[in-house]
Design an enzyme around this catalytic site. Structure first.
Site, short mmCIF file in Angstrom:
data_model
loop_
_atom_site.label_atom_id
_atom_site.label_comp_id
_atom_site.label_asym_id
_atom_site.label_seq_id
_atom_site.Cartn_x
_atom_site.Cartn_y
_atom_site.Cartn_z
N SER A 127 -12.62 34.05 18.86
CA SER A 127 -12.76 32.70 19.41
C SER A 127 -11.42 31.97 19.40
O SER A 127 -10.50 32.37 20.09
CB SER A 127 -13.86 31.94 18.65
OG SER A 127 -14.16 30.72 19.28
N LEU A 128 -11.27 30.92 18.60
CA LEU A 128 -9.99 30.24 18.47
C LEU A 128 -8.85 31.23 18.22
O LEU A 128 -7.73 31.07 18.71
CB LEU A 128 -10.06 29.22 17.32
CG LEU A 128 -8.69 28.75 16.82
CD1 LEU A 128 -8.11 27.73 17.76
CD2 LEU A 128 -8.78 28.21 15.41
N ARG A 151 -8.37 21.76 23.48
CA ARG A 151 -9.60 22.56 23.50
C ARG A 151 -10.63 21.93 22.57
O ARG A 151 -11.80 21.75 22.94
CB ARG A 151 -9.29 24.00 23.06
CG ARG A 151 -10.49 24.95 22.98
CD ARG A 151 -9.98 26.32 22.51
NE ARG A 151 -11.02 27.35 22.50
CZ ARG A 151 -11.70 27.75 21.44
NH1 ARG A 151 -11.52 27.14 20.28
NH2 ARG A 151 -12.57 28.74 21.53
N GLN A 188 -12.60 29.62 13.90
CA GLN A 188 -13.12 28.46 13.20
C GLN A 188 -14.20 28.87 12.20
O GLN A 188 -15.05 29.70 12.49
CB GLN A 188 -13.70 27.48 14.21
CG GLN A 188 -13.93 26.09 13.66
CD GLN A 188 -14.11 25.06 14.77
OE1 GLN A 188 -13.70 25.29 15.91
NE2 GLN A 188 -14.71 23.94 14.45
N HIS A 228 -19.54 28.23 22.65
CA HIS A 228 -19.76 29.47 23.42
C HIS A 228 -21.15 29.49 24.07
O HIS A 228 -21.79 30.55 24.14
CB HIS A 228 -19.52 30.70 22.55
CG HIS A 228 -18.11 30.76 22.02
ND1 HIS A 228 -17.04 30.98 22.84
CD2 HIS A 228 -17.62 30.56 20.77
CE1 HIS A 228 -15.93 30.94 22.11
NE2 HIS A 228 -16.25 30.68 20.86
N GLN A 230 -13.76 31.88 27.97
CA GLN A 230 -14.32 32.06 26.63
C GLN A 230 -14.93 30.80 26.04
O GLN A 230 -15.76 30.86 25.13
CB GLN A 230 -13.30 32.68 25.66
CG GLN A 230 -12.08 31.83 25.34
CD GLN A 230 -11.91 31.54 23.86
OE1 GLN A 230 -12.56 30.65 23.35
NE2 GLN A 230 -11.05 32.28 23.19
#
Length: 314
Positions: free
Chosen positions: A91-92, A116, A11, A200, A253
């Site tokens: 991440s994503l 998510r 992202q 996060h 995560q």
């Protein structure tokens, strides 16, 4: 290719127009966007190609948009790249990597990242949390700044991106205090990020719990299986491949740090000398800071695809 790592952006890499020229030129890309549209029930392709930017930047839209665009590009490079040594995503992008590695289908991936995003937005009311990039300090010093600044609130290291580039996340006021402490400790800059939540960080624990339950459901339904190639997980910076490992890693995560620096070093130690970022370009400068000797390529549009084709077939 035995020395190739394929990596996928997260992202923040999105832009209006991404994927447009490739979808216009290739049926396989159009098909991927249509399949994502069918899962979501709205025209994701139109949002990617034409915006508006404000809508594309909303987490609920950004996550499926980036994943779908990167997978559309991947369809065009996978035969040129052959099977890589390893994959990873920021991440994503970890979901994109796992989909590309065959752990789940495009439809399952789109459904997962859509939920998510929804869970992440529900976990913390808008305006409560935030993130900031701290430049010029190492992880230990930034963690020290967070500890000093937290008080009764939460602020933690969220992304360890590259040497001297660490992102923090937590309650908005605590993030601001940590930025000031970081500057006192010698940070060159501390820059608030335009994000919709404290990603996060432990504030997202409710989202992590919901995501873990959903992932377990998908695994039991046979929608998550072992990946063809190892994927280095964000939270551990270790390669994972089995379905149980994948479910565990993706659950963790959400509210834990993205250890990107360690992940790139791990890929290097596994033998990766070439890195190919598939989708919007953002990870190259980080890779070059971590592994200066590595060769980096990005494919995101028709021009970069032709360059990569000429390079691999030349």
């Amino acid at each position: 290719m035995p020395d190739l790592a394929i990596i996928f952006p997260g992202q923040g890499a999105q832009y209006v127009g991404m994927g447009k020229d490739l979808a216009e030129a290739h049926n396989v890309c159009r098909d991927i966007y249509q399949r994502a549209n069918d899962v979501l029930g709205y025209d994701l392709a139109k949002l990617c190609f034409a915006g508006p930017e404000e809508e594309l930047k909303r987490t609920i839209n950004t996550q499926p948009a980036l994943l779908t665009t990167s997978l559309a590009v991947f369809e065009l490079v996978k035969d040129l790249a052959n099977e890589p040594l390893v994959m990873a995503g920021h991440s994503l992008g970890e979901y994109t990597a796992l989909a590309a590695a065959g752990a789940f289908s495009l439809e399952t991936a789109v459904a997962l990242v859509s939920k998510r995003a929804e869970f992440m937005m529900e976990a913390v009311a808008e305006g409560v949390g935030g993130m900031a990039a701290v430049l010029g300090l190492e992880e230990e010093q930034v963690a020290q700044a967070c500890d000093q600044a937290a008080g009764e609130e939460t602020v933690v290291v969220a992304n360890i991106n590259s040497p001297g580039q660490v992102v923090i996340s937590g309650h908005l006021a605590a993030v601001g205090r940590a930025c000031e402490v970081a500057k006192e400790l010698g940070a060159k800059r501390a820059i608030p990020l335009v994000v919709s939540g404290p990603f996060h960080s432990p504030l997202l624990q409710p989202a992590a719990e919901k995501m873990s339950a959903l992932l377990q459901e998908k695994k039991e339904a046979g929608e998550i299986q072992a990946s063809r190639v190892p994927v280095v997980a964000n939270y551990s910076a270790e390669p994972i491949q089995q379905a149980d490992e994948i479910v565990n890693a993706l659950g963790i995560q959400v509210d834990h740090s993205v250890r990107w620096l360690d992940s790139v070093q791990k890929m290097g130690s596994l033998g990766a000398k070439k890195f190919l970022e598939v989708g919007p370009k953002v990870l190259g400068p980080m890779v070059k800071k971590i592994l200066p000797e590595a060769e980096f390529t990005n494919v995101k549009d028709a021009a970069s695809l032709e360059e990569y084709r000429a390079k691999t077939q030349g």
